[in-house]
Scaffold this active site. Structure first.
Site, PDB file in Angstrom:
ATOM      1  N   ASN A 197      30.881  41.968  32.501  1.00 27.90           N
ATOM      2  CA  ASN A 197      29.825  42.828  31.964  1.00 27.90           C
ATOM      3  C   ASN A 197      30.195  43.505  30.645  1.00 27.90           C
ATOM      4  O   ASN A 197      29.384  44.232  30.084  1.00 27.90           O
ATOM      5  CB  ASN A 197      29.446  43.904  32.991  1.00 27.90           C
ATOM      6  CG  ASN A 197      28.679  43.334  34.163  1.00 27.90           C
ATOM      7  OD1 ASN A 197      28.192  42.203  34.110  1.00 27.90           O
ATOM      8  ND2 ASN A 197      28.566  44.099  35.225  1.00 27.90           N
ATOM      9  N   ASP A 231      19.045  41.627  38.702  1.00 27.85           N
ATOM     10  CA  ASP A 231      20.321  41.866  39.357  1.00 27.85           C
ATOM     11  C   ASP A 231      20.931  40.515  39.699  1.00 27.85           C
ATOM     12  O   ASP A 231      20.214  39.509  39.814  1.00 27.85           O
ATOM     13  CB  ASP A 231      20.140  42.706  40.619  1.00 27.85           C
ATOM     14  CG  ASP A 231      21.397  43.499  40.967  1.00 27.85           C
ATOM     15  OD1 ASP A 231      21.322  44.732  40.999  1.00 27.85           O
ATOM     16  OD2 ASP A 231      22.446  42.872  41.196  1.00 27.85           O
ATOM     17  N   GLU A 288      34.838  56.607  25.052  1.00 25.50           N
ATOM     18  CA  GLU A 288      34.396  57.992  25.213  1.00 25.50           C
ATOM     19  C   GLU A 288      35.523  58.950  25.560  1.00 25.50           C
ATOM     20  O   GLU A 288      35.412  60.161  25.330  1.00 25.50           O
ATOM     21  CB  GLU A 288      33.320  58.078  26.291  1.00 25.50           C
ATOM     22  CG  GLU A 288      33.799  57.671  27.676  1.00 25.50           C
ATOM     23  CD  GLU A 288      32.647  57.626  28.685  1.00 25.50           C
ATOM     24  OE1 GLU A 288      32.885  58.075  29.816  1.00 25.50           O
ATOM     25  OE2 GLU A 288      31.560  57.161  28.357  1.00 25.50           O
ATOM     26  N   HIS A 340      28.400  61.942  29.169  1.00 21.83           N
ATOM     27  CA  HIS A 340      28.771  61.387  30.484  1.00 21.83           C
ATOM     28  C   HIS A 340      28.621  62.451  31.574  1.00 21.83           C
ATOM     29  O   HIS A 340      29.561  62.770  32.306  1.00 21.83           O
ATOM     30  CB  HIS A 340      30.188  60.841  30.478  1.00 21.83           C
ATOM     31  CG  HIS A 340      30.446  59.882  31.619  1.00 21.83           C
ATOM     32  ND1 HIS A 340      31.330  58.830  31.539  1.00 21.83           N
ATOM     33  CD2 HIS A 340      29.922  59.818  32.874  1.00 21.83           C
ATOM     34  CE1 HIS A 340      31.348  58.169  32.687  1.00 21.83           C
ATOM     35  NE2 HIS A 340      30.497  58.761  33.518  1.00 21.83           N
ATOM     36  N   ARG A 344      27.879  52.525  32.312  1.00 19.27           N
ATOM     37  CA  ARG A 344      29.246  52.501  31.811  1.00 19.27           C
ATOM     38  C   ARG A 344      29.221  52.168  30.325  1.00 19.27           C
ATOM     39  O   ARG A 344      28.461  51.303  29.880  1.00 19.27           O
ATOM     40  CB  ARG A 344      30.104  51.461  32.563  1.00 19.27           C
ATOM     41  CG  ARG A 344      30.103  51.606  34.069  1.00 19.27           C
ATOM     42  CD  ARG A 344      30.742  52.891  34.529  1.00 19.27           C
ATOM     43  NE  ARG A 344      32.189  52.868  34.417  1.00 19.27           N
ATOM     44  CZ  ARG A 344      32.986  53.866  34.782  1.00 19.27           C
ATOM     45  NH1 ARG A 344      32.457  54.973  35.277  1.00 19.27           N
ATOM     46  NH2 ARG A 344      34.284  53.775  34.662  1.00 19.27           N
ATOM     47  N   ASP A 348      24.288  58.261  27.593  1.00 15.27           N
ATOM     48  CA  ASP A 348      25.123  59.206  28.340  1.00 15.27           C
ATOM     49  C   ASP A 348      26.571  58.741  28.366  1.00 15.27           C
ATOM     50  O   ASP A 348      27.472  59.556  28.555  1.00 15.27           O
ATOM     51  CB  ASP A 348      24.605  59.344  29.778  1.00 15.27           C
ATOM     52  CG  ASP A 348      25.394  60.365  30.582  1.00 15.27           C
ATOM     53  OD1 ASP A 348      25.413  61.548  30.178  1.00 15.27           O
ATOM     54  OD2 ASP A 348      25.998  59.989  31.615  1.00 15.27           O
ATOM     55  N   ARG A 377      21.898  50.881  44.107  1.00 14.01           N
ATOM     56  CA  ARG A 377      21.537  52.201  44.625  1.00 14.01           C
ATOM     57  C   ARG A 377      20.868  53.059  43.555  1.00 14.01           C
ATOM     58  O   ARG A 377      19.854  53.697  43.800  1.00 14.01           O
ATOM     59  CB  ARG A 377      22.788  52.911  45.163  1.00 14.01           C
ATOM     60  CG  ARG A 377      23.403  52.264  46.398  1.00 14.01           C
ATOM     61  CD  ARG A 377      24.651  53.037  46.808  1.00 14.01           C
ATOM     62  NE  ARG A 377      25.265  52.517  48.015  1.00 14.01           N
ATOM     63  CZ  ARG A 377      26.168  51.544  48.031  1.00 14.01           C
ATOM     64  NH1 ARG A 377      26.564  51.001  46.887  1.00 14.01           N
ATOM     65  NH2 ARG A 377      26.688  51.118  49.174  1.00 14.01           N
ATOM     66  N   ILE A 378      21.471  53.054  42.360  1.00 19.29           N
ATOM     67  CA  ILE A 378      20.922  53.881  41.289  1.00 19.29           C
ATOM     68  C   ILE A 378      19.684  53.230  40.677  1.00 19.29           C
ATOM     69  O   ILE A 378      18.643  53.874  40.504  1.00 19.29           O
ATOM     70  CB  ILE A 378      21.984  54.145  40.210  1.00 19.29           C
ATOM     71  CG1 ILE A 378      23.129  54.985  40.793  1.00 19.29           C
ATOM     72  CG2 ILE A 378      21.365  54.855  39.010  1.00 19.29           C
ATOM     73  CD1 ILE A 378      24.324  55.145  39.868  1.00 19.29           C
TER      74      ILE A 378
END
Length: 339
Positions: free
Chosen positions: A219, A183, A271, A304, A242, A266, A162-163
């Protein structure tokens, strides 16, 4: 006196989420919605007793063991609704073993993250961090910071969901030379947006590489020393997905040694030690590697906040509460996570 049919407890509601919880509660007067600012962990799970449904969002793990999940089951709770796309804070195996259905918010606002990705990209492409550093030093010389244009760049997107597909649309519309995509499953609907290829092809040929994958054991540290070593020394790297999918030490080394030209970050591993906290007046932060990144003038950082828009936050809160109500009312949410 209102006779509430269902009772929901929302954990860790932040100030910017509060208005949307109150708004949702007003729209569902027959549901009791209580909330707190506490994360869901072993020492706070007891607060869930007496409720029908649980809603939460946090970046830290719920627990290391299975007792928390068993306690929720013993309280009569059979679902966990996350106000986020990522579900890595929850042990799905333990949840399933204890009869807990997990839901997430897979699409609160792909455009919010995609727009932040573009923000990082443009800051890196146009050398904004370097120019800002020079300006702060009253240095207005432009030598050495000539930019390229998007029409001359090949963009590589790892994770075309989606992103990632929204990112592809933006760069396609801006006239990128090529938009490469990778992907685990190629989506025919996106073939007009990306040229599907291997990760290795992206590492080798992309001028701008942007990550849009989910977090999983598979991942973890997907991008590390070997991957940075395959990239162009002129490549720009962005991570708005992430933190743990990138080996941070390898990223710092790639920047320090000139393996890549710059990075937009980001999210970062560990974090939770610093993000959403203030260290004003202190000499250092409890994440030394982040200090290294802050001191690099070819790095653009945000804490983030790629998701952080009014539209996205509203969707995260309301959809997760919708999912909670569906599940505790005997209906099946379309956002169940299959284990």
């Amino acid at each position: 006196m209102v006779d509430f049919l269902k009772k929901i407890l929302a954990y860790n509601i932040l100030d910017y989420e509060r208005e949307f919880v109150v708004e949702w509660a007003a729209e569902h007067p027959d549901v009791q919605v209580d909330f707190n600012s506490i994360e869901l962990h072993d020492d706070t799970v007891h607060l869930a007793e007496g409720y029908d449904g649980i809603d939460y969002r946090q970046r830290s793990q719920l627990t290391d063991g299975s007792d928390l999940y068993k306690k929720l089951h013993d309280y009569g709770i059979h679902q966990l609704a996350l106000r986020s796309a990522g579900v890595d804070s929850c042990n799905l195996k333990y949840a399933k073993e204890n009869g807990l259905t997990v839901t997430n918010v897979p699409s609160y606002s792909p455009r919010a993250v995609a727009e932040m990705t573009l923000t990082h990209a443009m800051n890196l492409i146009r050398h904004i961090p370097q120019f800002q550093k020079r300006i702060r030093q009253n240095d207005y010389v432009v030598n050495g910071l000539r930019s390229k244009e998007i029409s001359n760049l090949t963009v590589g997107i790892i994770g075309v969901g989606r992103i990632g597909s929204t990112v592809a649309k933006i760069f396609k519309a801006l006239g990128a030379k090529r938009v490469l995509g990778n992907d685990i499953k190629e989506n025919d609907d996106f073939r007009d947006l990306v040229d599907y290829t291997t990760k290795e092809d992206i590492y080798k040929n992309a001028d701008l590489i942007t990550m849009h994958t989910y977090m999983s054991d598979q991942n973890y540290h997907m991008i590390g020393k070997d991957q940075f070593g395959k990239m162009k020394n002129t490549a720009l790297f962005i991570n708005c997905s992430r933190g743990p999918i990138v080996d941070t030490n390898a990223l710092v080394n790639a920047l320090e040694t000139g393996q890549i030209a710059g990075a937009g970050i980001d999210v970062i591993q560990d974090e939770t030690k610093i993000f959403n906290q203030s260290f004003v007046g202190e000499d250092k932060i409890p994440l030394p590697v982040y200090t290294k990144l802050m001191n690099m003038d070819n790095v653009f950082l945000t804490p983030h906040v790629a998701f952080y828009t009014d539209h996205a936050v509203k969707n995260m809160v309301k959809q997760s509460l919708d999912d909670t109500l569906m599940e505790i009312s005997g209906k099946e949410s379309p956002h169940r996570i299959n284990v």
